[in-house]
Design an enzyme around this catalytic site. Structure first.
Site, short mmCIF file in Angstrom:
data_model
loop_
_atom_site.label_atom_id
_atom_site.label_comp_id
_atom_site.label_asym_id
_atom_site.label_seq_id
_atom_site.Cartn_x
_atom_site.Cartn_y
_atom_site.Cartn_z
N TYR A 159 31.45 4.25 4.66
CA TYR A 159 32.68 4.83 4.10
C TYR A 159 32.96 6.20 4.70
O TYR A 159 32.08 7.05 4.82
CB TYR A 159 32.57 4.96 2.57
CG TYR A 159 33.78 5.66 1.98
CD1 TYR A 159 34.99 4.99 1.89
CD2 TYR A 159 33.71 6.97 1.54
CE1 TYR A 159 36.11 5.61 1.37
CE2 TYR A 159 34.83 7.61 1.02
CZ TYR A 159 36.02 6.93 0.94
OH TYR A 159 37.14 7.56 0.44
N HIS A 200 48.35 12.39 3.90
CA HIS A 200 47.99 13.12 2.68
C HIS A 200 48.71 14.46 2.55
O HIS A 200 48.61 15.12 1.50
CB HIS A 200 46.48 13.36 2.65
CG HIS A 200 45.69 12.15 2.24
ND1 HIS A 200 45.82 10.93 2.85
CD2 HIS A 200 44.75 11.97 1.26
CE1 HIS A 200 45.01 10.06 2.28
NE2 HIS A 200 44.35 10.66 1.31
N ASN A 236 38.90 16.81 2.09
CA ASN A 236 38.13 16.56 0.88
C ASN A 236 37.42 17.86 0.50
O ASN A 236 36.81 18.51 1.35
CB ASN A 236 37.09 15.49 1.18
CG ASN A 236 36.98 14.44 0.10
OD1 ASN A 236 35.97 13.77 0.01
ND2 ASN A 236 37.97 14.29 -0.75
N TYR A 238 41.81 46.95 -35.98
CA TYR A 238 40.88 46.22 -35.12
C TYR A 238 41.18 46.38 -33.63
O TYR A 238 40.27 46.33 -32.80
CB TYR A 238 40.89 44.74 -35.46
CG TYR A 238 40.30 44.39 -36.80
CD1 TYR A 238 39.75 45.35 -37.64
CD2 TYR A 238 40.29 43.06 -37.23
CE1 TYR A 238 39.21 45.02 -38.86
CE2 TYR A 238 39.75 42.71 -38.46
CZ TYR A 238 39.22 43.70 -39.28
OH TYR A 238 38.69 43.36 -40.49
N ARG A 297 39.30 49.62 -33.03
CA ARG A 297 37.90 49.62 -33.46
C ARG A 297 37.09 48.50 -32.81
O ARG A 297 35.89 48.65 -32.57
CB ARG A 297 37.86 49.48 -34.98
CG ARG A 297 36.50 49.77 -35.57
CD ARG A 297 36.34 49.54 -37.06
NE ARG A 297 37.51 49.21 -37.83
CZ ARG A 297 37.48 48.47 -38.94
NH1 ARG A 297 36.33 47.96 -39.36
NH2 ARG A 297 38.56 48.23 -39.62
N PHE A 311 33.54 16.25 -4.98
CA PHE A 311 34.92 16.72 -4.86
C PHE A 311 35.61 16.91 -6.21
O PHE A 311 36.69 17.48 -6.28
CB PHE A 311 35.74 15.74 -4.01
CG PHE A 311 35.55 14.29 -4.41
CD1 PHE A 311 35.84 13.84 -5.69
CD2 PHE A 311 35.07 13.37 -3.49
CE1 PHE A 311 35.67 12.51 -6.05
CE2 PHE A 311 34.89 12.04 -3.85
CZ PHE A 311 35.19 11.61 -5.12
N GLU A 332 40.71 6.81 -8.98
CA GLU A 332 40.48 8.17 -9.47
C GLU A 332 40.97 8.22 -10.92
O GLU A 332 42.06 8.70 -11.22
CB GLU A 332 41.21 9.17 -8.58
CG GLU A 332 40.76 9.09 -7.13
CD GLU A 332 41.76 9.64 -6.13
OE1 GLU A 332 42.81 10.16 -6.56
OE2 GLU A 332 41.51 9.52 -4.92
#
Length: 518
Positions: free
Chosen positions: A61, A91, A203, A287, A290, A336, A421
């Site tokens: 792959y 992409h 990637n 507050y 303080r 990734f 995904e």
């Protein structure tokens, strides 16, 4: 006679050993990057493994297959270079405003750092091309939107990768030009991708990490400015320093709380204003005064924790698959996935919102004569003048806007790539929104700084500490002014001081990106 040029700082990088202080130098000092050449041996070993696989018939792959749902498709040896080029071009689908110059520089540096670890299988020439782009200020145009932070920052890193192969645009000396022209003018050869190199480049989590690190550095600058603002408000409102006694914070045990209390004590030390009301009998301030150590200390703890996570990620190998030369294996995993970055960015968002919240509340105290014992709304002639009435409204509007922006991005997920995904981090936009939040919060703190300067003007001739007097000279060069005036440019000017880290040296010992060089 002209002043001598300042020597540019250089970050000397050993692969996988980037420090927090290096990140600030790259983002803020425009530092150069020098990679230790000793990294080459590991890079070459991994590249040899990939070259060997590409020459054989076994399917691996990312080397000789398709990607994602198309991983079962075997690619012929003679088409492997086409595979990588097609991957990059297909992409590069980002949209929106391009990432800022300092972010792109950091993305390039982080990609160099990751690839130089020697687990990605790229040739040394790929890393040299990235370094050359940094050295010659050839910065790929990277649209800021289009990543879900899952299989890395695919779309934005594809735009970075595309520029290296002569596709798309780059910015050189502030001008946007075609990538081929930018590379040619700088004497950088167009990269011819080999097996796995396009995948290794696009990637990874470098874009979301760079955006989150920019948010971290900005949050440090904001927190430092908020401590200066808080100290000035204590002075202007004649607040008590007793709540900052070291013994109180020692018994709670939080180091960040102790550190914030000590910083405020140091900022106020030597103040005539503070000494003038030492025995005033005021027991408890609201507050927002303080509890500065408790609230801002908790924010500081968040910054320190997220710095540790983000520096880990900055040094990570986050592409896929990974090459292990010792055994010759190429193993697919999920480094990734940007969940560590997403959670860190969400934590930073909450801290930024809180720093704005408490700052706005202190401004509200200053404009309220019931508490501050100053003229209403800090006006010289209340009624005829409105003073800081609407400046506080602006701070309130920005604080409320940041509350909405602080909603965690990481709780959302939407499946992509035909369900392959099926859980994504949303780290990229979670980190990108930190820029908007910091600009809002810087304006909130700027309003407080200006209001406190006006309040201290009413306390003259008494002086605050030498440290705070020096800060006041930048915040309000006119000594705090009098009468109504056009405040918008003043708010913008002081907010810019906050964003540029002008007050950070006053608290440099507190922060991960400055303590190493403080």
């Amino acid at each position: 006679m002209s002043a001598p040029a300042l020597e540019r700082r250089t970050v000397a990088l050993r692969a996988g050993e980037l420090r927090a202080a290096d990140v600030r130098a790259l983002l803020r000092d425009d530092a150069a990057l020098a990679l230790d050449p000793a990294a080459r041996a590991a890079v070459d070993r991994a590249a040899d493994v990939v070259a060997s696989i590409a020459a054989r018939d076994a399917s691996v792959y990312g080397v000789n297959t398709g990607f994602g749902k198309l991983a079962q498709t075997r690619i012929p040896r003679e088409r492997l270079a086409d595979l990588q080029r097609n991957l990059v071009i297909s992409h590069a689908c980002g949209v929106g405003a391009p990432l800022a110059r300092e972010v792109v520089r950091l993305v390039l540096a982080l990609k160099v750092n990751s690839l130089a670890r020697g687990y990605s299988g790229v040739r040394w020439s790929v890393i040299e091309t990235l370094l050359a782009c940094l050295a010659h200020d050839v910065l790929p145009v990277i649209p800021g939107q289009g990543s879900v932070g899952a299989s890395g920052d695919l779309a934005p890193l594809a735009h970075l990768s595309a520029a290296l192969i002569g596709v798309g645009d780059a910015v050189v000396a502030g001008r946007r030009v075609a990538a081929t022209d930018a590379l040619g003018q700088a004497g950088i050869a167009v990269l011819e991708l080999q097996a796995k190199e396009g995948l290794a480049l696009l990637n990874g989590t470098q874009v979301s990490t760079a955006l989150a690190l920019r948010g971290l550095v900005g949050a440090e600058d904001l927190l430092a400015a908020s401590l200066v603002a808080g100290a000035l408000t204590i002075e202007a409102a004649l607040g008590s320093v007793r709540p900052f006694d070291a013994r109180i914070h020692a018994v709670r045990g939080h180091a960040s709380q102790r550190d914030v209390a000590a910083t405020v004590r140091r900022l106020i030390d030597g103040s005539e204003i503070n000494e003038s009301h030492r025995d005033c009998g005021r027991v408890q301030d609201p507050y927002s005064l303080r509890c500065i150590p408790q609230v801002v200390g908790a924010c500081l703890r968040t910054l320190r924790d997220t710095a540790a996570a983000l520096v880990d990620e900055a040094n990570a190998v986050s592409d896929n698959p990974l090459v292990f030369p010792d055994t010759g294996e190429v193993i697919s995993g999920g480094n990734f996935h940007a969940e560590p970055v997403a959670l860190a960015a969400d934590a930073l968002a909450v801290a930024i919102a809180e720093l704005g919240n408490i700052s706005e509340r202190r401004t509200a105290l200053l404009v309220d004569p019931t508490f501050s014992q100053l003229p209403a709304f800090l006006a010289t002639d209340p009624g005829l003048e409105s003073g800081y009435m609407i400046a506080q409204v602006t701070a309130a509007a920005l604080a409320s806007e940041n509350k909405g922006l602080a909603y965690p991005a990481s709780v959302d997920s939407i499946p992509t790539s035909a369900g392959q995904e099926d859980h994504v981090s949303m780290a990229t936009h979670g980190a990108r929104r930190l820029g908007d939040m910091l600009r809002n919060a810087a304006s909130i703190v700027a309003v407080e700084l200006l209001a406190a300067a006006r309040g201290i003007a009413f306390r003259r001739p008494l002086r605050t500490s030498n440290t705070l007097e020096a800060a006041l000279a930048e915040i309000a060069p006119d000594g705090g002014g009098s009468g109504d005036r056009y405040l918008s440019p003043e708010i913008e000017r002081v907010a810019d001081l906050v964003l540029r880290g002008r007050f950070t040296p006053l608290a440099a010992e507190l922060f991960p990106t400055t303590a190493e060089s403080a």
